[in-house]
Design a protein around this motif. Sequence first.
Motif, short mmCIF file in Angstrom:
data_model
loop_
_atom_site.label_atom_id
_atom_site.label_comp_id
_atom_site.label_asym_id
_atom_site.label_seq_id
_atom_site.Cartn_x
_atom_site.Cartn_y
_atom_site.Cartn_z
N GLN A 77 11.47 -3.20 1.13
CA GLN A 77 10.90 -2.72 -0.29
C GLN A 77 10.77 -1.34 -0.29
OE1 GLN A 77 10.02 -5.16 -2.52
NE2 GLN A 77 10.78 -6.69 -1.23
N PRO A 78 11.30 -0.83 -1.51
CA PRO A 78 11.04 0.32 -1.79
C PRO A 78 9.54 0.90 -1.98
CG PRO A 78 11.93 -0.55 -3.69
CD PRO A 78 11.93 -1.59 -2.80
N ALA A 79 9.00 2.23 -1.54
CA ALA A 79 7.77 2.53 -1.65
C ALA A 79 7.45 2.68 -3.16
CB ALA A 79 7.54 3.65 -0.97
N ARG A 80 6.24 2.26 -3.48
CA ARG A 80 5.95 2.26 -5.13
C ARG A 80 5.26 3.82 -5.22
NH1 ARG A 80 5.03 -3.50 -5.70
NH2 ARG A 80 3.10 -3.47 -4.21
N GLU A 81 5.71 4.28 -6.34
CA GLU A 81 5.16 5.69 -6.75
C GLU A 81 3.93 5.61 -7.43
OE1 GLU A 81 6.03 9.32 -9.98
OE2 GLU A 81 7.37 7.61 -9.80
N HIS A 82 3.35 4.40 -7.87
CA HIS A 82 2.14 4.24 -8.23
C HIS A 82 1.50 2.97 -7.96
CE1 HIS A 82 2.11 7.81 -10.95
NE2 HIS A 82 3.40 7.26 -11.20
N PRO A 83 -0.01 2.78 -7.85
CA PRO A 83 -0.58 1.56 -7.17
C PRO A 83 -0.18 0.49 -8.44
CG PRO A 83 -2.14 3.06 -7.60
CD PRO A 83 -0.78 3.70 -7.74
N SER A 84 -0.19 -0.77 -7.94
CA SER A 84 -0.16 -1.98 -8.72
C SER A 84 -0.93 -3.20 -8.43
CB SER A 84 1.20 -2.43 -9.15
OG SER A 84 2.00 -2.71 -7.87
N THR A 85 -1.51 -3.18 -7.37
CA THR A 85 -2.26 -4.26 -6.84
C THR A 85 -3.67 -3.76 -6.54
OG1 THR A 85 -1.82 -3.89 -4.63
CG2 THR A 85 -0.37 -5.32 -5.55
N VAL A 86 -4.85 -4.71 -6.18
CA VAL A 86 -6.24 -4.34 -6.17
C VAL A 86 -6.28 -3.53 -4.83
CG1 VAL A 86 -8.47 -5.19 -5.55
CG2 VAL A 86 -7.07 -6.25 -7.40
N SER A 87 -5.58 -3.89 -3.78
CA SER A 87 -5.83 -3.36 -2.46
C SER A 87 -5.12 -1.93 -2.57
CB SER A 87 -4.90 -4.26 -1.46
OG SER A 87 -3.51 -4.47 -1.54
N ARG A 125 -11.73 13.15 -16.26
CA ARG A 125 -10.47 12.34 -15.88
C ARG A 125 -9.57 13.32 -14.88
NH1 ARG A 125 -6.67 11.04 -20.44
NH2 ARG A 125 -8.13 9.58 -20.87
N LEU A 126 -9.69 12.58 -13.72
CA LEU A 126 -9.20 13.21 -12.59
C LEU A 126 -7.24 13.17 -12.52
CD1 LEU A 126 -9.60 15.35 -10.11
CD2 LEU A 126 -9.87 12.91 -8.76
N HIS A 127 -7.04 11.95 -12.94
CA HIS A 127 -5.47 11.55 -12.75
C HIS A 127 -5.44 10.48 -13.67
CE1 HIS A 127 -1.63 11.11 -10.85
NE2 HIS A 127 -2.00 9.67 -10.74
N GLN A 128 -3.99 10.41 -14.08
CA GLN A 128 -3.51 9.11 -14.93
C GLN A 128 -2.39 8.75 -14.48
OE1 GLN A 128 -3.79 10.26 -19.08
NE2 GLN A 128 -3.57 8.10 -19.73
N GLY A 129 -2.13 7.46 -14.50
CA GLY A 129 -0.74 7.00 -14.05
C GLY A 129 -0.26 5.91 -15.08
N PRO A 130 0.83 5.47 -14.99
CA PRO A 130 1.10 4.17 -15.72
C PRO A 130 0.30 2.98 -15.56
CG PRO A 130 2.72 4.39 -14.00
CD PRO A 130 1.77 5.54 -14.04
N GLY A 131 -0.49 2.95 -16.62
CA GLY A 131 -1.44 1.81 -16.73
C GLY A 131 -2.86 1.90 -16.01
N TYR A 132 -3.12 3.17 -15.70
CA TYR A 132 -4.34 3.17 -14.87
C TYR A 132 -4.95 4.84 -14.97
CZ TYR A 132 -2.15 5.85 -11.07
OH TYR A 132 -1.56 6.45 -10.05
N GLU A 133 -6.01 4.64 -14.96
CA GLU A 133 -6.98 6.21 -15.13
C GLU A 133 -7.81 6.27 -13.77
OE1 GLU A 133 -7.67 6.69 -19.64
OE2 GLU A 133 -9.18 5.85 -18.74
N VAL A 134 -8.18 7.68 -13.44
CA VAL A 134 -8.92 8.01 -12.28
C VAL A 134 -10.08 8.87 -12.89
CG1 VAL A 134 -9.21 8.93 -9.95
CG2 VAL A 134 -7.17 7.52 -10.41
N TRP A 135 -11.13 8.56 -12.73
CA TRP A 135 -12.26 9.17 -13.10
C TRP A 135 -13.23 9.68 -12.28
CZ3 TRP A 135 -12.95 10.70 -18.41
CH2 TRP A 135 -12.21 9.93 -19.38
N LEU A 136 -13.92 10.98 -12.39
CA LEU A 136 -14.66 11.58 -11.48
C LEU A 136 -15.95 11.77 -12.32
CD1 LEU A 136 -14.97 12.85 -8.78
CD2 LEU A 136 -14.23 15.12 -9.59
#
Length: 166
Positions: free
Chosen positions: A21-31, A62-73
Amino acid sequence: MNSDSDLQIAGDILEVQHLLQPAREHPSTVSEFVGLARSIAADRARWADIVRYDSASRWYHRLHQGPGYEVWLLSWVPGQGSGRHDHGLSAGVLTVLEGELTEHTERGTRSLGAGAQRSFAPGYVHEVVNDSLEPAVSLHIYYPGLTEMPMHPSQSAPTAVGAVPA
């Protein structure tokens, strides 16, 4: 009885590139989101210099934003809280980076010290408060990105509320 091992039958998986499986650039599962939160928490240089403390209201960035998700501090001085709320259609991961926070839910109260993580599904109702005497810092990942934060009537004493990430 067949004495061939799975390796003899299938061959070395590292030699069969099309099966990897190719490594994903962004997370997509809870884990994977939990893992992202842990990696950001461990990379103190990525967030420590950004944190600010505001006695008038909770500070957030907002520390980071990816496709379909956000990271907040977020930072929490003693006594600050989120009010009782949910995150609409967003699921999330809450990680305490520094200090201690208290989470109140209908199932009870939980103390969250540095390193503690909570993951939650859409519609999860909680209140987060800094009940300690020291400031706290937390990291919040929402997927999909946070678009609403409905407030709920408090089950305890009223807390200052604001529609900001929690």
